[in-house]
Design a protein around this motif. Structure first.
Motif, PDB file in Angstrom:
ATOM      1  N   ILE B  94       0.802  -1.319  -0.151  1.00 29.78           N
ATOM      2  CA  ILE B  94      -0.084   0.009   0.039  1.00 29.78           C
ATOM      3  C   ILE B  94       1.008   1.237   0.008  1.00 29.78           C
ATOM      4  O   ILE B  94       0.215   2.357  -0.236  1.00 29.78           O
ATOM      5  CB  ILE B  94      -0.965  -0.049   1.214  1.00 29.78           C
ATOM      6  N   ASP B  95       2.157   1.005   0.187  1.00 28.60           N
ATOM      7  CA  ASP B  95       3.141   2.330   0.404  1.00 28.60           C
ATOM      8  C   ASP B  95       2.974   3.105  -0.701  1.00 28.60           C
ATOM      9  O   ASP B  95       3.716   2.643  -1.888  1.00 28.60           O
ATOM     10  CB  ASP B  95       4.560   1.736   0.579  1.00 28.60           C
ATOM     11  N   PRO B  96       2.318   4.516  -0.855  1.00 27.72           N
ATOM     12  CA  PRO B  96       2.402   5.102  -2.120  1.00 27.72           C
ATOM     13  C   PRO B  96       3.816   5.316  -2.808  1.00 27.72           C
ATOM     14  O   PRO B  96       3.678   5.390  -4.097  1.00 27.72           O
ATOM     15  CB  PRO B  96       1.789   6.567  -1.569  1.00 27.72           C
ATOM     16  N   ARG B  97       4.860   5.453  -2.024  1.00 24.43           N
ATOM     17  CA  ARG B  97       6.061   5.567  -2.790  1.00 24.43           C
ATOM     18  C   ARG B  97       6.171   4.539  -3.417  1.00 24.43           C
ATOM     19  O   ARG B  97       6.746   4.584  -4.754  1.00 24.43           O
ATOM     20  CB  ARG B  97       6.961   5.470  -1.770  1.00 24.43           C
ATOM     21  N   ARG B  98       5.990   3.278  -3.297  1.00 24.66           N
ATOM     22  CA  ARG B  98       6.327   2.096  -4.013  1.00 24.66           C
ATOM     23  C   ARG B  98       5.154   2.169  -5.214  1.00 24.66           C
ATOM     24  O   ARG B  98       5.409   1.945  -6.496  1.00 24.66           O
ATOM     25  CB  ARG B  98       5.881   0.653  -3.436  1.00 24.66           C
ATOM     26  N   THR B  99       3.890   2.460  -5.053  1.00 25.69           N
ATOM     27  CA  THR B  99       2.804   2.393  -6.187  1.00 25.69           C
ATOM     28  C   THR B  99       3.235   3.585  -7.396  1.00 25.69           C
ATOM     29  O   THR B  99       3.022   3.072  -8.373  1.00 25.69           O
ATOM     30  CB  THR B  99       1.527   2.621  -5.644  1.00 25.69           C
ATOM     31  N   VAL B 100       3.592   4.607  -6.792  1.00 23.32           N
ATOM     32  CA  VAL B 100       3.964   5.627  -7.606  1.00 23.32           C
ATOM     33  C   VAL B 100       4.986   5.281  -8.753  1.00 23.32           C
ATOM     34  O   VAL B 100       4.640   5.281  -9.930  1.00 23.32           O
ATOM     35  CB  VAL B 100       4.324   7.016  -7.177  1.00 23.32           C
ATOM     36  N   LEU B 101       6.280   4.762  -8.019  1.00 20.05           N
ATOM     37  CA  LEU B 101       7.287   4.141  -8.807  1.00 20.05           C
ATOM     38  C   LEU B 101       6.763   3.126  -9.936  1.00 20.05           C
ATOM     39  O   LEU B 101       7.231   2.785 -11.008  1.00 20.05           O
ATOM     40  CB  LEU B 101       8.518   3.727  -8.046  1.00 20.05           C
ATOM     41  N   ASN B 102       5.884   2.186  -9.086  1.00 15.41           N
ATOM     42  CA  ASN B 102       5.453   0.944 -10.023  1.00 15.41           C
ATOM     43  C   ASN B 102       4.736   1.587 -11.048  1.00 15.41           C
ATOM     44  O   ASN B 102       4.748   1.052 -12.238  1.00 15.41           O
ATOM     45  CB  ASN B 102       4.733   0.174  -9.022  1.00 15.41           C
ATOM     46  N   THR B 103       3.785   2.467 -10.946  1.00 21.84           N
ATOM     47  CA  THR B 103       2.937   3.022 -11.981  1.00 21.84           C
ATOM     48  C   THR B 103       4.005   3.552 -13.154  1.00 21.84           C
ATOM     49  O   THR B 103       3.803   3.259 -14.241  1.00 21.84           O
ATOM     50  CB  THR B 103       2.138   4.195 -11.684  1.00 21.84           C
ATOM     51  N   GLU B 104       4.960   4.296 -12.970  1.00 18.50           N
ATOM     52  CA  GLU B 104       5.818   4.835 -13.671  1.00 18.50           C
ATOM     53  C   GLU B 104       6.325   3.642 -14.631  1.00 18.50           C
ATOM     54  O   GLU B 104       6.543   3.790 -15.760  1.00 18.50           O
ATOM     55  CB  GLU B 104       6.921   5.467 -13.004  1.00 18.50           C
ATOM     56  N   PHE B 105       6.786   2.454 -14.123  1.00 18.84           N
ATOM     57  CA  PHE B 105       7.496   1.647 -14.538  1.00 18.84           C
ATOM     58  C   PHE B 105       6.481   0.689 -15.462  1.00 18.84           C
ATOM     59  O   PHE B 105       6.857   0.048 -16.622  1.00 18.84           O
ATOM     60  CB  PHE B 105       8.178   0.544 -13.710  1.00 18.84           C
ATOM     61  N   MET B 106       5.102   0.588 -15.033  1.00 18.50           N
ATOM     62  CA  MET B 106       4.366  -0.072 -16.083  1.00 18.50           C
ATOM     63  C   MET B 106       4.174   0.833 -17.073  1.00 18.50           C
ATOM     64  O   MET B 106       3.722   0.240 -18.372  1.00 18.50           O
ATOM     65  CB  MET B 106       2.977  -0.049 -15.080  1.00 18.50           C
ATOM     66  N   ALA B 107       3.946   1.894 -17.074  1.00 17.13           N
ATOM     67  CA  ALA B 107       4.035   2.855 -18.147  1.00 17.13           C
ATOM     68  C   ALA B 107       5.039   2.707 -19.032  1.00 17.13           C
ATOM     69  O   ALA B 107       4.942   2.548 -20.404  1.00 17.13           O
ATOM     70  CB  ALA B 107       3.652   4.551 -17.685  1.00 17.13           C
ATOM     71  N   LEU B 108       6.247   2.690 -18.560  1.00 18.72           N
ATOM     72  CA  LEU B 108       7.534   2.513 -19.463  1.00 18.72           C
ATOM     73  C   LEU B 108       7.234   1.197 -20.031  1.00 18.72           C
ATOM     74  O   LEU B 108       7.707   1.288 -21.213  1.00 18.72           O
ATOM     75  CB  LEU B 108       8.640   2.527 -18.404  1.00 18.72           C
ATOM     76  N   ALA B 109       6.697   0.204 -19.391  1.00 21.73           N
ATOM     77  CA  ALA B 109       7.078  -1.341 -19.868  1.00 21.73           C
ATOM     78  C   ALA B 109       6.019  -1.425 -20.939  1.00 21.73           C
ATOM     79  O   ALA B 109       6.329  -2.129 -21.824  1.00 21.73           O
ATOM     80  CB  ALA B 109       6.370  -2.065 -18.705  1.00 21.73           C
ATOM     81  N   ASN B 110       4.889  -0.364 -21.110  1.00 19.62           N
ATOM     82  CA  ASN B 110       4.129  -0.743 -22.174  1.00 19.62           C
ATOM     83  C   ASN B 110       4.750  -0.142 -23.443  1.00 19.62           C
ATOM     84  O   ASN B 110       4.013  -0.691 -24.539  1.00 19.62           O
ATOM     85  CB  ASN B 110       2.872   0.564 -21.958  1.00 19.62           C
ATOM     86  N   HIS B 111       5.830   0.240 -23.398  1.00 20.58           N
ATOM     87  CA  HIS B 111       6.515   0.590 -24.825  1.00 20.58           C
ATOM     88  C   HIS B 111       7.790   0.557 -24.646  1.00 20.58           C
ATOM     89  O   HIS B 111       8.596   0.607 -25.931  1.00 20.58           O
ATOM     90  CB  HIS B 111       5.994   1.976 -25.263  1.00 20.58           C
ATOM     91  N   ARG B 112       8.334  -0.213 -23.801  1.00 22.90           N
ATOM     92  CA  ARG B 112       9.977  -0.697 -23.854  1.00 22.90           C
ATOM     93  C   ARG B 112      10.075  -2.032 -23.501  1.00 22.90           C
ATOM     94  O   ARG B 112      10.035  -2.508 -22.272  1.00 22.90           O
ATOM     95  CB  ARG B 112      10.716   0.354 -22.868  1.00 22.90           C
ATOM     96  N   LYS B 113      10.416  -2.695 -24.334  1.00 18.91           N
ATOM     97  CA  LYS B 113      10.574  -4.191 -24.401  1.00 18.91           C
ATOM     98  C   LYS B 113      11.248  -4.792 -22.957  1.00 18.91           C
ATOM     99  O   LYS B 113      10.722  -5.612 -22.278  1.00 18.91           O
ATOM    100  CB  LYS B 113      10.962  -4.832 -25.660  1.00 18.91           C
ATOM    101  N   VAL B 114      12.590  -4.318 -23.004  1.00 12.32           N
ATOM    102  CA  VAL B 114      13.176  -4.815 -21.876  1.00 12.32           C
ATOM    103  C   VAL B 114      12.920  -4.680 -20.693  1.00 12.32           C
ATOM    104  O   VAL B 114      12.875  -5.508 -19.887  1.00 12.32           O
ATOM    105  CB  VAL B 114      14.810  -4.462 -22.092  1.00 12.32           C
ATOM    106  N   ILE B 115      12.143  -3.353 -20.483  1.00 13.69           N
ATOM    107  CA  ILE B 115      11.623  -3.079 -19.262  1.00 13.69           C
ATOM    108  C   ILE B 115      10.291  -3.865 -18.858  1.00 13.69           C
ATOM    109  O   ILE B 115      10.268  -4.578 -17.792  1.00 13.69           O
ATOM    110  CB  ILE B 115      11.392  -1.624 -19.230  1.00 13.69           C
ATOM    111  N   GLY B 116       9.590  -4.084 -19.763  1.00 10.66           N
ATOM    112  CA  GLY B 116       8.484  -4.830 -20.002  1.00 10.66           C
ATOM    113  C   GLY B 116       8.679  -6.390 -19.494  1.00 10.66           C
ATOM    114  O   GLY B 116       8.099  -6.921 -18.470  1.00 10.66           O
ATOM    115  N   ALA B 117       9.636  -6.840 -20.083  1.00 13.02           N
ATOM    116  CA  ALA B 117      10.242  -8.332 -19.684  1.00 13.02           C
ATOM    117  C   ALA B 117      10.616  -8.421 -18.307  1.00 13.02           C
ATOM    118  O   ALA B 117      10.421  -9.215 -17.431  1.00 13.02           O
ATOM    119  CB  ALA B 117      11.181  -8.739 -20.442  1.00 13.02           C
ATOM    120  N   GLU B 118      11.154  -7.294 -17.743  1.00  9.31           N
ATOM    121  CA  GLU B 118      11.927  -7.066 -16.329  1.00  9.31           C
ATOM    122  C   GLU B 118      10.730  -7.045 -15.186  1.00  9.31           C
ATOM    123  O   GLU B 118      11.030  -7.713 -14.207  1.00  9.31           O
ATOM    124  CB  GLU B 118      13.012  -6.126 -16.108  1.00  9.31           C
TER     125      GLU B 118
END
Lengths: 199, 199
Positions: B94-118
């Motif tokens: 539930i830690d917002p610090r984690r969820t915010v960063l996670n959202t950024e990475f999910m957005a990144l993952a949607n269009h950068r293959k290597v990040i999506g895989a990781e």
DNA sequence: GTCTATATAGGGATAGAC
DNA sequence: GTCTATCCCTATATAGAC
């Protein structure tokens, strides 16, 4: 309120095409790829024209959000009159198309005030409609509304559906089968509690 | 595996500071603001040095994700031995610090293959640990593991916690109180099913 | 309403000195 | 390991012709 769109006799749909192109690019490549050049190219116009319709890129993003929200809210209101409103809401929320765009907007909202405010307002309207649907179904089924506050049940359904959609978008499917089965059982329970099975 | 970091006698922590600066900027202003210039400035070095440590910006983002994942996984493994493992997992997610960063990475993952895989690999390892924790607790409590597959319960807990964290980040709080109360009741039920109350 | 052209800024990445 | 300097590209946004 009667004319949320441009009041002009309106072009040949250029404004609408710009909004759609932006949404498509955000969906395909993320919000950072939604630049005035890319958008103009996809919409078949020149870059400068984007600024004729939208003073800044934020104005455009905001419009994409508003149009998408209007469509989503309309779908949800329609779900209220469906045979199985709860299942209809589940279906709307799990759609990866929606969840991916939602993720982009959440990321945008984290650092652009106006978008954050709009997203918040939208989320609350969605919650209200979903809560109404859940209240209706639970009441009809004679479920204790104090033990299970409809707003909490509505959150549970919407959030988990969206989470599954998000995971599908990234390719994660571990546990999805089990989860869906669990949801199916409880959706049936919500609409027909007489069939209750317990642990 | 013994030396996941640079094997060199390592600088004065520049590499680490670059990773931390990137995470901070992503958290504050979104991934689009995490440019080599901004990152270098925050880390107190010159822009070109970023490329000495990371061949491309994607390599840097990937490293931020990996380090963050390592920390999160360590926290979760530690949660396994906590008094109340499930509640500990809830708190982590539930830690917002984690969820915010996670959202950024999910957005990144949607269009950068290597990040999506990781991100996918990371999500699956997290799910495994969380499922282990839930299995342990449910078994100890004598709950029917077939009726309630631990992986589904683990998803339920993690996903809803993250969703609440995301909403908090945007400022949405409608229904949170009711939802938390519902969670509290069922967390207690998980660890002590004899106190079961039903609808 | 749509275009061309341009101002101004910032981006990723590399070469080479120290 | 860190720097300066630079290449080349793309970004937002504006001015003004048609």
């Amino acid at each position: 309120m009667a004319t949320p769109r441009k009041s002009k006799a309106d072009d040949g749909g250029t404004r609408r095409r710009l909004i759609e192109a932006t949404a498509q690019i955000m969906y395909d490549d993320g919000y950072a790829a939604a630049t005035s050049r890319q958008i103009a190219a996809k919409a078949g116009v020149k870059q400068a024209l984007v600024y004729y319709y939208f003073p800044t890129m934020d104005d455009l993003f905001l419009e994409v959000l508003k149009v998408g929200a209007d469509v989503a809210l309309a779908q949800m209101r329609k779900a209220l009159t469906a045979d199985d409103p709860i299942r209809a809401l589940w279906q709307i929320n799990i759609d990866p198309r929606r969840t991916v765009l939602n993720t982009e907007f959440m990321a945008l909202a984290n650092h652009r005030k106006v978008i954050g405010a709009e997203l918040k307002a939208y989320a609350e309207r969605v919650r209200d409609i979903e809560t109404a649907a859940v209240t209706m179904v639970m009441r009809a089924s004679g479920i204790d509304l104090d033990a299970y506050p409809p707003v909490a049940i509505a959150m549970l359904i919407a959030q988990t559906a969206r989470s599954l959609g998000n995971e599908l978008a990234v390719g994660v499917t571990e546990g999805h089968e089990e989860f869906r089965a669990l949801v199916e059982r409880h959706l049936a329970l919500l609409s027909n509690p007489s069939a209750a099975v317990r642990s």
